[in-house]
Design an enzyme around this catalytic site. Structure first.
Site, short mmCIF file in Angstrom:
data_model
loop_
_atom_site.label_atom_id
_atom_site.label_comp_id
_atom_site.label_asym_id
_atom_site.label_seq_id
_atom_site.Cartn_x
_atom_site.Cartn_y
_atom_site.Cartn_z
N SER B 124 0.88 -1.38 0.34
CA SER B 124 0.12 0.00 -0.18
C SER B 124 0.92 1.16 0.16
O SER B 124 1.71 1.28 0.82
CB SER B 124 -1.24 0.35 1.28
OG SER B 124 -1.53 1.05 0.91
N TYR B 148 0.01 -0.32 9.91
CA TYR B 148 -0.25 -1.34 8.80
C TYR B 148 0.75 -1.23 7.81
O TYR B 148 0.99 -2.11 6.91
CB TYR B 148 -1.44 -0.17 8.24
CG TYR B 148 -2.53 -1.10 6.68
CD1 TYR B 148 -2.29 -1.99 6.74
CD2 TYR B 148 -2.06 0.02 5.99
CE1 TYR B 148 -3.47 -2.87 5.43
CE2 TYR B 148 -2.45 -0.52 4.74
CZ TYR B 148 -3.06 -1.71 4.29
OH TYR B 148 -3.83 -1.74 3.49
N LYS B 152 3.33 -4.06 6.21
CA LYS B 152 2.99 -4.24 4.53
C LYS B 152 4.18 -4.67 4.34
O LYS B 152 5.32 -5.10 3.83
CB LYS B 152 2.78 -2.62 3.95
CG LYS B 152 1.34 -3.25 4.04
CD LYS B 152 0.37 -4.89 3.38
CE LYS B 152 -1.00 -5.21 3.26
NZ LYS B 152 -1.73 -6.31 2.76
#
Ligand SMILES: NC(=O)c1ccc[n+]([C@@H]2O[C@H](COP(=O)([O-])OP(=O)(O)OC[C@H]3O[C@@H](n4cnc5c(N)ncnc54)[C@H](O)[C@@H]3O)[C@@H](O)[C@H]2O)c1
Ligand SMILES: NC(=O)c1ccc[n+]([C@@H]2O[C@H](COP(=O)([O-])OP(=O)(O)OC[C@H]3O[C@@H](n4cnc5c(N)ncnc54)[C@H](O)[C@@H]3O)[C@@H](O)[C@H]2O)c1
Lengths: 321, 321
Positions: B124, B148, B152
């Site tokens: 992302s 997050y 990732k």
């Protein structure tokens, strides 16, 4: 001031311990306690007024950090690691020691609310790789081409996140190639960089496996240790958005290294270097980045070697004293 | 051709499944089998000649991937994840789902010798952060400012290393903000980006919480799915030194988005947008990078939306048909 050191029996751990005890204080506070962890028995020097506790422990064992963390150290130097060649030869070992143990250390800090504990870890130039620009800076991607660098880069991300969340006060310093290491040549691809100076200074033969145009990004052991001390003292708020960056090394070519040796120790020393090209070593070392704008480290006041001659002089003084 | 999909019940998983079944082949081979994993029951569409097996499974449970991997899929799409807000609210959950499960999947591939299995994962734009340059490129550092993005980025490093070691054939695609998502507004900070188009096109009111000068880096759901298909087909050798990169989105301002809405659906549609500034959303979305040179993705032939109007037209056609 209670300082804990993992990898305390290693090259940097031992130097750091001696420098800390000589200095006697950190962050303006007298050092009262040193907790040393290593799988090998770490030498425990004597120092008046300092309680030195050495724990022989495999940091991958469950609960390995419990005793250390229960004592709530103010500063933790996390230096235990398996080096590049070992991590490449054994993926599981590298992940366990270099990554999982770091995560366990972070979790241990979190569980005990050690938000104010400064955790200083050593990362490496080996975390860089891929299609690098000619001059790297603090925003150059880490695209490691080896498992050791991958594991170090993963630790950087995790320490940054735990610090951002206020679970610990972490900082990761990427170290340049350390020159001049004392001791004997070893299997590391960069071994020659110390060897071509150290051996001739000690009256011995050395082999140079790379062309003399090859450049390296180096830092002396003294300056690395000074940077580790500074890493405990630098203001956490000032570090900025990411808790890992490259230290300010200096760029030198092998030719410059040899010229400096000549200046310091004369032509006979230089004649002790035998040139015997090794394409394998050339390929590895030749892929390492050698030019950096280390703005973050400089803004934070991290030390830099001033010139290469001083590094060689300092080694000569130390090894003849 | 046997394709496995984790997170198969999710937004992208469902779209991907339909596109795969409609297409009927991948890498020039007829699709014979689809294995779908999700904690929620994934809808299992019927398709002649394709065996569709749905497994309701928590991917953080031990052995969660065993049945899937024992069947030796040719391609694995790893899309299961907890999103940004959930990973920020619960560090343990984020690490378990977004990182540990990915590592378990890699280990499962390694244990079974699935060196030739193409593992495609979605990363992302949230992995970027810190002092970013005005235009980012493939060598811009990932310095995530949220858990997050951290998780990732750690997966990217690990997938790259397992691929470099020849243990799996991995590829990680960093996705731009997806516009227009169907459905209802949700808690995501970027929710408005779809909402200010989708709701007016459906004759409903929408709220725009950001100034119209604000830019976004977007990709349509159709193009994301096309990129996932291409990710299974692109030559592993051609990918280069790092197995993760940004997909080619397009940069649009909110003003341009609204102007396009006017072109496609007229002034009454635009009047359905109420401007109600929300500094919190502005701060989050305003920190996302919006300009990229996505050279690696383009060189590898990844698709790009050609203009924003097409994205809006496509949504209108889909939602009225
Ligand atoms: N010296 C360099 O050129 C250099 C460069 C970049 C980074 N670093 C990093 O700096 C740190 C210290 O480097 P060094 O040169 O002192 O290394 P070193 O190998 O001399 O010391 C590492 C120590 O870690 C210990 N250790 C390894 N596995 C362990 C385990 N499972 N449990 C407990 N202890 C364990 C070893 O016994 C050793 O004493 C390391 O993290 C290294 O990756 C060093
Ligand atoms: N949609 C976007 O804008 C966007 C942008 C960037 C990246 N991504 C990534 O793309 C992937 C798919 O995104 P999406 O929009 O389809 O998300 P989604 O939330 O719609 O789907 C994710 C799926 O993962 C499943 N899941 C979560 N935890 C699980 C667990 N423990 N075990 C089994 N299944 C579990 C959920 O049930 C859900 O069906 C994700 O990895 C996401 O991080 C999406």
């Amino acid at each position: 001031m209670h300082i804990a050191i993992t990898g305390a029996a290693g090259f940097l751990g031992q130097r750091l311990i001696h420098r800390l005890l000589k200095r006697g204080e950190l962050r303006g506070e007298p050092i009262r306690r040193l907790t040393l962890i290593d799988q090998s028995e770490a030498a425990t020097p004597e120092a008046a007024g300092v309680e030195v506790v050495a724990q022989a422990r495999d940091i991958t064992a469950p609960g390995a950090f419990d005793a250390l963390l229960d004592a709530r150290p103010d500063v933790i130097y996390h230096l235990a690691a398996v080096v590049s060649s070992a991590a490449e030869a054994d993926l599981d070992l590298g992940l366990a020691v270099n990554f999982d143990a770091t995560r366990a250390l972070l979790e241990g800090c979190r569980a005990r609310g050690l938000a104010a504990t400064r955790l200083v870890m050593a990362s490496s130039v080996a975390a860089y790789g891929g299609e690098l620009p000619e001059i790297l800076d603090d925003m150059t991607a880490l695209q490691p081409q080896n498992s050791y660098g991958t594991q170090k880069a993963m630790c950087e991300l995790l320490i940054n996140d735990y610090s951002r969340r206020g679970l610990v006060d972490g900082l990761v310093l990427r170290l340049p190639t350390i020159v001049i290491r004392p001791g004997r040549p070893n299997a590391a691809a960069s071994s020659f960089a110390s060897s071509i100076l150290r051996e001739p200074l000690n009256g011995e033969e050395a082999v140079c496996p790379v062309p003399t145009e090859l450049e390296l990004f180096v830092m002396s052991p003294e300056t690395v240790v000074a940077a580790l001390l500074h890493g405990a003292e630098v203001d956490g708020e000032a570090i900025g958005a990411f808790r890992a960056f490259m230290l300010p090394g200096i760029t030198v070519s092998v030719a410059e290294m040899i010229a400096t040796l000549r200046e310091v120790a004369g032509p006979t020393a230089v004649e002790r270097i035998r040139h015997d090209p090794d394409p394998r070593i050339q390929a590895i070392v030749g892929s390492w980045p050698t030019r950096f704008h280390t703005r973050r480290a400089e803004a934070l006041g991290f030390p830099r070697d001033t010139d290469f001659r001083e590094i060689v002089e300092a080694f000569r003084v130390a090894s003849t004293s």
